[in-house]
Scaffold this motif. Structure first.
Motif, PDB file in Angstrom:
ATOM      1  N   UNK A 115      38.183 -59.771 -94.228  1.00  0.00           N
ATOM      2  CA  UNK A 115      37.813 -59.599 -92.827  1.00  0.00           C
ATOM      3  C   UNK A 115      38.134 -60.850 -91.999  1.00  0.00           C
ATOM      4  N   UNK A 116      37.988 -62.036 -92.605  1.00  0.00           N
ATOM      5  CA  UNK A 116      38.116 -63.298 -91.870  1.00  0.00           C
ATOM      6  C   UNK A 116      39.516 -63.905 -91.953  1.00  0.00           C
ATOM      7  N   UNK A 117      40.096 -63.946 -93.155  1.00  0.00           N
ATOM      8  CA  UNK A 117      41.396 -64.616 -93.322  1.00  0.00           C
ATOM      9  C   UNK A 117      42.118 -64.010 -94.526  1.00  0.00           C
ATOM     10  N   UNK A 118      43.235 -63.360 -94.280  1.00  0.00           N
ATOM     11  CA  UNK A 118      43.943 -62.651 -95.340  1.00  0.00           C
ATOM     12  C   UNK A 118      44.564 -63.588 -96.377  1.00  0.00           C
ATOM     13  N   UNK A 119      44.980 -64.767 -95.961  1.00  0.00           N
ATOM     14  CA  UNK A 119      45.545 -65.729 -96.915  1.00  0.00           C
ATOM     15  C   UNK A 119      44.460 -66.218 -97.871  1.00  0.00           C
ATOM     16  N   UNK A 120      43.284 -66.501 -97.337  1.00  0.00           N
ATOM     17  CA  UNK A 120      42.156 -66.908 -98.187  1.00  0.00           C
ATOM     18  C   UNK A 120      41.783 -65.774 -99.144  1.00  0.00           C
ATOM     19  N   UNK A 121      41.873 -64.543 -98.651  1.00  0.00           N
ATOM     20  CA  UNK A 121      41.597 -63.373 -99.502  1.00  0.00           C
ATOM     21  C   UNK A 121      42.561 -63.349-100.684  1.00  0.00           C
ATOM     22  N   UNK A 122      43.861 -63.532-100.411  1.00  0.00           N
ATOM     23  CA  UNK A 122      44.868 -63.516-101.485  1.00  0.00           C
ATOM     24  C   UNK A 122      44.612 -64.648-102.473  1.00  0.00           C
ATOM     25  N   UNK A 123      44.263 -65.823-101.967  1.00  0.00           N
ATOM     26  CA  UNK A 123      43.972 -66.955-102.855  1.00  0.00           C
ATOM     27  C   UNK A 123      42.822 -66.625-103.797  1.00  0.00           C
ATOM     28  N   UNK A 124      41.731 -66.100-103.233  1.00  0.00           N
ATOM     29  CA  UNK A 124      40.564 -65.775-104.056  1.00  0.00           C
ATOM     30  C   UNK A 124      40.899 -64.649-105.030  1.00  0.00           C
ATOM     31  N   UNK A 125      41.555 -63.611-104.539  1.00  0.00           N
ATOM     32  CA  UNK A 125      41.892 -62.465-105.387  1.00  0.00           C
ATOM     33  C   UNK A 125      42.801 -62.867-106.543  1.00  0.00           C
ATOM     34  N   UNK A 126      43.717 -63.800-106.289  1.00  0.00           N
ATOM     35  CA  UNK A 126      44.641 -64.210-107.351  1.00  0.00           C
ATOM     36  C   UNK A 126      43.907 -64.878-108.509  1.00  0.00           C
ATOM     37  N   UNK A 127      42.841 -65.582-108.205  1.00  0.00           N
ATOM     38  CA  UNK A 127      42.051 -66.224-109.261  1.00  0.00           C
ATOM     39  C   UNK A 127      41.116 -65.206-109.904  1.00  0.00           C
ATOM     40  N   UNK A 128      40.395 -64.459-109.076  1.00  0.00           N
ATOM     41  CA  UNK A 128      39.431 -63.496-109.595  1.00  0.00           C
ATOM     42  C   UNK A 128      40.103 -62.405-110.436  1.00  0.00           C
ATOM     43  N   UNK A 129      41.201 -61.866-109.931  1.00  0.00           N
ATOM     44  CA  UNK A 129      41.895 -60.799-110.655  1.00  0.00           C
ATOM     45  C   UNK A 129      42.898 -61.332-111.667  1.00  0.00           C
ATOM     46  N   UNK A 130      42.996 -62.642-111.767  1.00  0.00           N
ATOM     47  CA  UNK A 130      43.834 -63.329-112.749  1.00  0.00           C
ATOM     48  C   UNK A 130      45.294 -62.873-112.687  1.00  0.00           C
ATOM     49  N   UNK A 131      45.895 -63.019-111.497  1.00  0.00           N
ATOM     50  CA  UNK A 131      47.309 -62.674-111.330  1.00  0.00           C
ATOM     51  C   UNK A 131      48.143 -63.495-112.310  1.00  0.00           C
ATOM     52  N   UNK A 132      49.096 -62.825-112.952  1.00  0.00           N
ATOM     53  CA  UNK A 132      49.932 -63.520-113.932  1.00  0.00           C
ATOM     54  C   UNK A 132      51.399 -63.626-113.510  1.00  0.00           C
TER      55      UNK A 132
END
Length: 147
Positions: A115-132
């Motif tokens: 809702x606030x910042x899509x780049x921050x969302x991607x950063x958090x999601x990449x760690x939480x969802x463990x992007x490889x």
């Protein structure tokens, strides 16, 4: 309240006002011993929420952990401290049971970041969802663009 400068606990309240959309009270204080001014926040103490980790272990909910994760995701982004505090308040308000899965908390964090910042969302999601790989990043970005 002990003065952060001299350590004495003799102070007076100069000003009180609502803070964080009514969730807390901000008090401006003055130490009667050294004259130093400082700010304190008072908020309702909630029943302890236990977080169920992925491995099944349980630990007490810590607001500071969410704050650290959100600040890390928002690093060098145009997101203010007030916005971060507001996001955390929204997340905490949605924790309505005594036990919450860590995955649920992470999903709430991602909703607020999206809702606030899509780049921050991607950063958090990449760690939480463990992007490889890059394909997972592209998939997440494509999902954002579609919305």
């Amino acid at each position: 309240m002990k003065c952060p400068k001299c350590g004495k606990d003799d102070d007076k309240v100069l000003d009180s006002r609502s803070a964080r959309d009514g969730v807390a009270i901000r008090r401006r204080r003055e130490c009667l011993s050294c004259g130093s001014r400082f700010t304190t926040y008072e908020e309702i103490e909630r029943d302890e929420v236990m977080v169920i980790k992925r491995d099944g272990s349980r630990q007490p909910f810590q607001r500071a952990k969410i704050e650290c994760a959100i600040e890390h995701a928002c690093g060098k982004r145009p997101v203010s401290k007030d916005q971060i505090k507001s996001m955390i308040d929204n997340i905490v308000a949605k924790l309505d049971s005594e036990e919450v899965k860590a995955d649920r908390i992470a999903e709430l964090v991602m909703e607020e970041l999206h809702r606030v910042d899509e780049v921050a969302y991607i950063r958090f999601a990449s760690v939480y969802r463990q992007f490889t790989d890059v394909a997972q990043f592209l998939s997440a970005i494509t999902e954002i663009v579609r919305k």
